[in-house]
Design a protein around this motif. Structure first.
Motif, PDB file in Angstrom:
ATOM      1  N   LEU A  18       0.693  -1.301  -0.076  1.00 27.20           N
ATOM      2  CA  LEU A  18       0.048  -0.003  -0.130  1.00 27.20           C
ATOM      3  C   LEU A  18       0.951   1.283  -0.019  1.00 27.20           C
ATOM      4  N   GLY A  19       2.126   1.160   0.803  1.00 26.79           N
ATOM      5  CA  GLY A  19       3.018   2.428   1.029  1.00 26.79           C
ATOM      6  C   GLY A  19       3.650   2.732  -0.371  1.00 26.79           C
ATOM      7  N   SER A  20       3.902   1.579  -1.176  1.00 29.83           N
ATOM      8  CA  SER A  20       4.743   1.873  -2.412  1.00 29.83           C
ATOM      9  C   SER A  20       3.955   1.794  -3.741  1.00 29.83           C
ATOM     10  N   GLY A  21       2.684   1.586  -3.421  1.00 32.09           N
ATOM     11  CA  GLY A  21       1.708   1.580  -4.676  1.00 32.09           C
ATOM     12  C   GLY A  21       1.927   0.386  -5.530  1.00 32.09           C
ATOM     13  N   VAL A  22       2.435  -0.628  -5.192  1.00 30.76           N
ATOM     14  CA  VAL A  22       2.633  -1.830  -5.938  1.00 30.76           C
ATOM     15  C   VAL A  22       1.724  -3.197  -5.315  1.00 30.76           C
ATOM     16  N   SER A  23       1.842  -4.143  -5.892  1.00 30.34           N
ATOM     17  CA  SER A  23       1.003  -5.318  -5.458  1.00 30.34           C
ATOM     18  C   SER A  23       1.737  -5.879  -4.539  1.00 30.34           C
ATOM     19  N   ARG A  24       1.162  -6.886  -3.715  1.00 35.85           N
ATOM     20  CA  ARG A  24       1.930  -7.695  -2.543  1.00 35.85           C
ATOM     21  C   ARG A  24       2.781  -8.560  -3.399  1.00 35.85           C
ATOM     22  N   ALA A  25       2.442  -9.264  -4.615  1.00 37.44           N
ATOM     23  CA  ALA A  25       3.408 -10.176  -5.137  1.00 37.44           C
ATOM     24  C   ALA A  25       4.752  -9.482  -5.593  1.00 37.44           C
ATOM     25  N   THR A  26       4.502  -8.087  -6.102  1.00 36.68           N
ATOM     26  CA  THR A  26       5.828  -7.454  -6.137  1.00 36.68           C
ATOM     27  C   THR A  26       6.792  -7.082  -5.124  1.00 36.68           C
ATOM     28  N   VAL A  27       6.107  -7.015  -3.951  1.00 33.74           N
ATOM     29  CA  VAL A  27       6.718  -6.695  -2.555  1.00 33.74           C
ATOM     30  C   VAL A  27       7.621  -8.088  -2.465  1.00 33.74           C
ATOM     31  N   SER A  28       6.919  -9.282  -2.633  1.00 36.78           N
ATOM     32  CA  SER A  28       7.542 -10.292  -2.285  1.00 36.78           C
ATOM     33  C   SER A  28       8.375 -10.765  -3.203  1.00 36.78           C
ATOM     34  N   LEU A  29       8.675 -10.474  -4.450  1.00 34.64           N
ATOM     35  CA  LEU A  29       9.588 -10.406  -5.368  1.00 34.64           C
ATOM     36  C   LEU A  29      10.881  -9.886  -4.807  1.00 34.64           C
ATOM     37  N   VAL A  30      10.569  -8.720  -4.532  1.00 35.15           N
ATOM     38  CA  VAL A  30      11.893  -7.716  -3.965  1.00 35.15           C
ATOM     39  C   VAL A  30      12.331  -8.436  -2.840  1.00 35.15           C
ATOM     40  N   LEU A  31      11.712  -8.720  -1.888  1.00 32.87           N
ATOM     41  CA  LEU A  31      12.097  -9.511  -0.648  1.00 32.87           C
ATOM     42  C   LEU A  31      13.090 -10.675  -1.043  1.00 32.87           C
ATOM     43  N   ARG A  32      12.743 -11.362  -2.191  1.00 30.35           N
ATOM     44  CA  ARG A  32      13.426 -12.668  -2.638  1.00 30.35           C
ATOM     45  C   ARG A  32      14.392 -12.597  -3.604  1.00 30.35           C
ATOM     46  N   GLY A  33      14.759 -11.085  -4.010  1.00 36.91           N
ATOM     47  CA  GLY A  33      15.810 -10.704  -4.547  1.00 36.91           C
ATOM     48  C   GLY A  33      15.637 -11.094  -6.172  1.00 36.91           C
ATOM     49  N   SER A  34      14.336 -11.328  -6.480  1.00 43.26           N
ATOM     50  CA  SER A  34      13.992 -11.793  -7.761  1.00 43.26           C
ATOM     51  C   SER A  34      14.505 -10.549  -8.808  1.00 43.26           C
ATOM     52  N   PRO A  35      15.129 -10.987 -10.027  1.00 42.85           N
ATOM     53  CA  PRO A  35      15.735 -10.117 -10.974  1.00 42.85           C
ATOM     54  C   PRO A  35      14.349  -9.812 -12.044  1.00 42.85           C
ATOM     55  N   LEU A  36      13.216 -10.019 -11.607  1.00 41.84           N
ATOM     56  CA  LEU A  36      12.056  -9.859 -12.353  1.00 41.84           C
ATOM     57  C   LEU A  36      11.530  -8.480 -12.085  1.00 41.84           C
ATOM     58  N   VAL A  37      11.875  -7.771 -11.347  1.00 45.63           N
ATOM     59  CA  VAL A  37      11.319  -6.562 -10.651  1.00 45.63           C
ATOM     60  C   VAL A  37      12.385  -5.365 -11.434  1.00 45.63           C
ATOM     61  N   HIS A  38      11.518  -4.625 -12.079  1.00 41.49           N
ATOM     62  CA  HIS A  38      12.377  -3.324 -12.672  1.00 41.49           C
ATOM     63  C   HIS A  38      13.157  -2.883 -11.788  1.00 41.49           C
ATOM     64  N   ALA A  39      14.206  -1.942 -11.835  1.00 37.86           N
ATOM     65  CA  ALA A  39      15.243  -1.442 -10.992  1.00 37.86           C
ATOM     66  C   ALA A  39      14.582  -0.230 -10.132  1.00 37.86           C
ATOM     67  N   ASP A  40      13.685   0.549 -11.132  1.00 39.59           N
ATOM     68  CA  ASP A  40      12.784   1.586 -10.414  1.00 39.59           C
ATOM     69  C   ASP A  40      11.778   1.158  -9.269  1.00 39.59           C
ATOM     70  N   THR A  41      11.062   0.144  -9.813  1.00 36.71           N
ATOM     71  CA  THR A  41      10.230  -0.473  -8.638  1.00 36.71           C
ATOM     72  C   THR A  41      10.937  -0.941  -7.680  1.00 36.71           C
ATOM     73  N   ARG A  42      11.856  -1.542  -7.729  1.00 36.15           N
ATOM     74  CA  ARG A  42      12.673  -2.251  -6.559  1.00 36.15           C
ATOM     75  C   ARG A  42      13.198  -1.065  -5.632  1.00 36.15           C
ATOM     76  N   ALA A  43      13.459  -0.163  -6.057  1.00 41.04           N
ATOM     77  CA  ALA A  43      14.343   1.094  -5.269  1.00 41.04           C
ATOM     78  C   ALA A  43      12.992   1.749  -4.489  1.00 41.04           C
ATOM     79  N   LYS A  44      11.837   1.701  -5.294  1.00 38.54           N
ATOM     80  CA  LYS A  44      10.703   2.229  -4.503  1.00 38.54           C
ATOM     81  C   LYS A  44      10.286   1.443  -3.433  1.00 38.54           C
ATOM     82  N   VAL A  45      10.404   0.045  -3.692  1.00 40.49           N
ATOM     83  CA  VAL A  45       9.951  -0.847  -2.608  1.00 40.49           C
ATOM     84  C   VAL A  45      10.675  -0.781  -1.431  1.00 40.49           C
TER      85      VAL A  45
END
Length: 347
Positions: A18-45
């Motif tokens: 909610l705070g970063s304006g992305v889905s829960r799935a995207t947050v989970s991908l960031v936490l797992r270090g997934s390369p599928l997340v765009h760099a800008d989105t990762r930085a925001k999360v």
């Protein structure tokens, strides 16, 4: 009593989403270090994670995904430099596959070993590398660990257990060391150090006996001296070699390098010069062996490479859990240095 209104609610993945304006799935991908997340989105999360003070519960995540990011390594004597090198090799190999090492030391105590294993298994490691304490009960350990994680046993056999096993070629190595001393002209050769009921010590004693018998020399019981496999006990026990001064050994095959370095200290304290008045060999080729005075003749096993090998065998087991248990014997070689001299008066 504290006011429950002052207890801060744990930050959740939903809060971060909610705070970063992305889905829960995207947050989970960031936490797992997934390369599928765009760099800008990762930085925001990641900025939102930091702002809200989110703490990633890795154990819970592992439980949900039925995977683990750790490997347990349980060592019988971390004070031995061999195992420091071995542990570094394990870490090299598992880090390359994205794992971290959970390290436990048993200090040669089976009771401590069971407690350490029980504690480490609470972290649900992907696998376990175990160098057993002396007098470990294989059946009891196998029953306790069950099928929670694959196990690789290193160095000492565990009767009753049915896990993968990696050992050094102990018998051949001790035979090489004994044959080297025989070739130099020694005939009164001791086997010094280690506990005779340890499988690795039994194998090294057997290799020593093999070489003597091949040279038509009967191994003398009084020349097979037990000590704890430590520098201090080896130094304190050095006088036992010369209890019968008229028929004392002129050389010793030592259980390991740590014992050999301790014996060198004991000999020096008695006014004897290692590598001149008395010849000796070690086993392991720890880094200090080449730097000792005199440099220590030893059986090289490359402990860091053995750590990498142990980790690679465990990772293979993790990938292929149904494969039959595997027994692997690592090769050894003799490194002749200054500590192995000819008998006095033989020139």
């Amino acid at each position: 009593m504290s006011d429950p209104r002052n207890v801060r609610k744990a930050v959740t993945v939903t809060d971060i989403a909610l705070g970063s304006g992305v889905s829960r799935a995207t947050v989970s991908l960031v936490l797992r270090g997934s390369p599928l997340v765009h760099a800008d989105t990762r930085a925001k999360v990641e900025a939102e994670l930091k702002r809200q003070g989110y703490v990633y519960n890795r154990s819970a995540a592992n439980l949900r995904r039925r995977t683990s990011s750790s490997v347990a390594l349980v060592i019988n004597d971390l004070s031995n430099p061999f195992f420091a090198e071995f542990a570094a090799g394990v870490d090299d190999a598992v880090a390359a596959e994205g794992y971290v090492v959970l390290l436990g030391n048993t200090g040669e105590s089976p009771e401590r070993e069971r407690a350490v294993l029980a504690s480490l298994m609470e972290h649900q490691p992907a696998g376990v590398i175990l160098s057993p304490a002396e007098h470990s009960d294989g059946e009891r350990l196998e029953s306790a660990l069950g099928t929670q994680a694959p196990v690789l046993v290193f160095n000492r056999e565990l009767p009753g257990a049915h896990w993968d096993f990696l050992a050094l070629d102990n018998r051949h190595g001790a035979r090489l060391a004994t044959e080297h001393l025989l070739e130099l002209g020694h005939r009164r050769i001791a086997f010094f150090g280690g506990h005779a009921d340890s499988s690795s010590c039994r194998e090294r004693r057997q290799g020593y006996a093999d070489a003597l018998q091949a040279a038509d020399i009967s191994p003398q019981p009084q020349w097979q001296i037990e000590t704890a496999p430590t520098r201090l006990d080896a130094a304190a026990s050095s006088q036992a070699l010369f209890a019968g001064a008229a028929d004392a050994p002129t050389a010793a095959v030592c259980y390991n390098d740590t014992v050999a370095l301790g014996l060198m200290l004991g000999l020096t304290a008695q006014g004897r010069r290692p590598g001149h008045d008395f010849a000796l060999t070690g086993f392991d080729d720890i880094p200090e062996a080449a730097l000792a005075t005199p440099a220590l003749t030893t059986i090289a096993v490359d402990p860091r490479a053995r750590g990498r090998q142990a980790a690679e065998l465990l990772l293979q087991r993790i990938r292929e859990p149904e494969r039959a248990a595997q027994r692997t014997i690592a090769p050894v070689r003799l490194l002749a240095r200054a500590s192995s001299c000819a008998p006095l008066g033989s020139a």
